[in-house]
Scaffold this active site. Structure first.
Site, PDB file in Angstrom:
ATOM      1  N   GLY A   1       0.836  -1.185   0.000  1.00  0.00           N
ATOM      2  CA  GLY A   1       0.000   0.000   0.000  1.00  0.00           C
ATOM      3  C   GLY A   1       0.879   1.246   0.000  1.00  0.00           C
ATOM      4  O   GLY A   1       2.058   1.194   0.367  1.00  0.00           O
ATOM      5  N   CYS A   2       0.323   2.387  -0.433  1.00  0.00           N
ATOM      6  CA  CYS A   2       1.140   3.603  -0.564  1.00  0.00           C
ATOM      7  C   CYS A   2       1.570   4.144   0.799  1.00  0.00           C
ATOM      8  O   CYS A   2       2.750   4.430   1.012  1.00  0.00           O
ATOM      9  CB  CYS A   2       0.407   4.655  -1.382  1.00  0.00           C
ATOM     10  SG  CYS A   2      -1.253   5.030  -0.802  1.00  0.00           S
ATOM     11  N   TYR A   3       0.636   4.289   1.741  1.00  0.00           N
ATOM     12  CA  TYR A   3       1.026   4.705   3.089  1.00  0.00           C
ATOM     13  C   TYR A   3       1.981   3.675   3.691  1.00  0.00           C
ATOM     14  O   TYR A   3       2.945   4.018   4.371  1.00  0.00           O
ATOM     15  CB  TYR A   3      -0.194   4.801   4.010  1.00  0.00           C
ATOM     16  CG  TYR A   3      -1.008   6.052   3.897  1.00  0.00           C
ATOM     17  CD1 TYR A   3      -0.457   7.305   4.160  1.00  0.00           C
ATOM     18  CD2 TYR A   3      -2.367   5.982   3.570  1.00  0.00           C
ATOM     19  CE1 TYR A   3      -1.229   8.456   4.093  1.00  0.00           C
ATOM     20  CE2 TYR A   3      -3.146   7.125   3.493  1.00  0.00           C
ATOM     21  CZ  TYR A   3      -2.573   8.364   3.756  1.00  0.00           C
ATOM     22  OH  TYR A   3      -3.342   9.487   3.687  1.00  0.00           O
ATOM     23  N   ALA A   4       1.690   2.411   3.436  1.00  0.00           N
ATOM     24  CA  ALA A   4       2.467   1.336   4.058  1.00  0.00           C
ATOM     25  C   ALA A   4       3.945   1.432   3.698  1.00  0.00           C
ATOM     26  O   ALA A   4       4.811   1.298   4.571  1.00  0.00           O
ATOM     27  CB  ALA A   4       1.902  -0.023   3.664  1.00  0.00           C
ATOM     28  N   VAL A   5       4.262   1.682   2.437  1.00  0.00           N
ATOM     29  CA  VAL A   5       5.682   1.697   2.059  1.00  0.00           C
ATOM     30  C   VAL A   5       6.413   2.852   2.738  1.00  0.00           C
ATOM     31  O   VAL A   5       7.548   2.692   3.203  1.00  0.00           O
ATOM     32  CB  VAL A   5       5.877   1.701   0.531  1.00  0.00           C
ATOM     33  CG1 VAL A   5       5.394   2.977  -0.119  1.00  0.00           C
ATOM     34  CG2 VAL A   5       7.345   1.483   0.173  1.00  0.00           C
TER      35      VAL A   5
END
Length: 340
Positions: free
Chosen positions: A147-151
């Site tokens: 996920g974008c936030y996750a990375v």
């Protein structure tokens, strides 16, 4: 590998799909095969993505297994929940990179809680900078990117937890994202008039990327507040965690990040005193990091920025595809951002 490796893109009409096509159009080793779009089938790409002049005359096909089956590798840039059934119908010999959430989580209960429905099963996790992960991705026929936030959070936090520099409990993250992270569907709360001059938190305390952050960082509890910011792209994540030992310094935190990412082409620890900002990563596959220790609380603080459509989506997908196809990992990808 040789010229003529054919890749297909499902979900080509969305923001991530468009960014993926932009990168693929400039890739030295890949040839773009089928491009499919659910609601835009039959339209020329130029009408949907006017920025893609080199692909303007290509017509979007309906998203079907038959349309995609001829490719060597398929990128799935589809809404969450739409990838699993399509991937299951693709031939076993076709490599797949899924930009959606369907195959990221190893815990079925976490999947059902955040996404609903039966868990479609976990694939190899597509973050090459995690220890040992580069080799796993290269050996895998099916890879699920982050996920974008996750990375942004994982890159900041995982090395600190692994080194024992911070406690795995009581991690706190506040992160702001540009509006393209919410996709391209026309929804009222994403209208320019609604977003400009405004910051708004959403999914507070229950965002779907939290289980993924826990899974990939080794943290055990993490409080996450996402904020919608009035810009098209970019993520700024501020990650704070309790130091495992009294007297932990900014130099200690920087040393851990430097050891983790010193040789990485896309993850950059900024020089001391320089703080990351989102515009510097725009259009790139880079992440910029800086760390310190908070003077009042003694907590370790890491600020992390990415382009949510770059390292947060399309760029990372291309990075994984390069590994899966035996190509140079950096092929077709920019470490440098676009400014202003």
């Amino acid at each position: 590998m040789h010229m003529g490796v054919v890749v297909a893109v499902a979900g080509a009409s969305g923001y991530a799909g468009g960014e993926l096509l932009r990168m693929l159009a400039g890739h030295p080793d890949l040839e773009i095969g089928a491009v499919t779009g659910h609601g835009s089938a039959g339209e020329p790409l130029g009408a949907v993505h006017p920025q893609l002049v080199s692909l303007a005359d290509r017509v979007l096909a309906p998203t079907t297994p038959d349309a995609l089956a001829g490719a060597d590798l398929v990128f799935l840039a589809l809404p969450h929940g739409a990838s699993a059934s399509l991937a299951a119908e693709l031939p076993a010999g076709v490599r797949v990179v899924d930009l959606g959430a369907d195959h990221r989580l190893t815990d079925p209960a976490a999947w059902e809680r955040h996404y609903g429905g039966p868990h479609p099963g976990a694939w190899t996790y597509g973050l090459p900078e995690l220890p040992g992960q580069r080799q796993r991705i290269a050996a895998s026929p099916r890879v699920a990117t982050t996920g974008c936030y996750a990375v942004a959070v994982i890159l900041a936090l995982a090395p600190l937890v692994a080194a024992g520099l911070v406690e795995p409990e009581d991690v706190v993250v506040v992160a702001a994202s540009g509006t393209s992270g919410a996709g391209r569907a026309a929804t009222a709360h994403l209208l320019g008039s609604e977003v400009m001059g405004d910051l708004s938190p959403y999914k507070v305390g229950a965002h779907q990327h939290v289980p993924e952050m826990l899974q990939a960082t080794g943290a055990r509890t993490l409080a996450f507040t996402p904020v919608l910011a009035p810009m098209p792209r970019g993520i700024l994540a501020t990650v704070t965690a309790r130091a495992a030992r009294a007297g932990t310094t900014a130099a200690d935190a920087r040393a851990v990040l430097a050891a983790a990412y010193g040789d990485e082409p896309f993850v950059h620890l900024l020089s001391e005193g320089r703080w990351p900002h989102t515009a510097a990563t725009s259009g790139s596959n880079s992440a910029h990091l800086q760390a310190t220790v908070d003077a009042s609380s003694g907590r370790v603080v890491v600020c992390s920025v990415i382009d949510n459509l770059g390292k947060g989506a399309a760029g990372q997908a291309v990075q994984c595809a390069n590994l899966m196809l035996g190509l140079a990992e950096t092929a077709g990808l920019a470490a440098d951002g676009v400014a202003p």
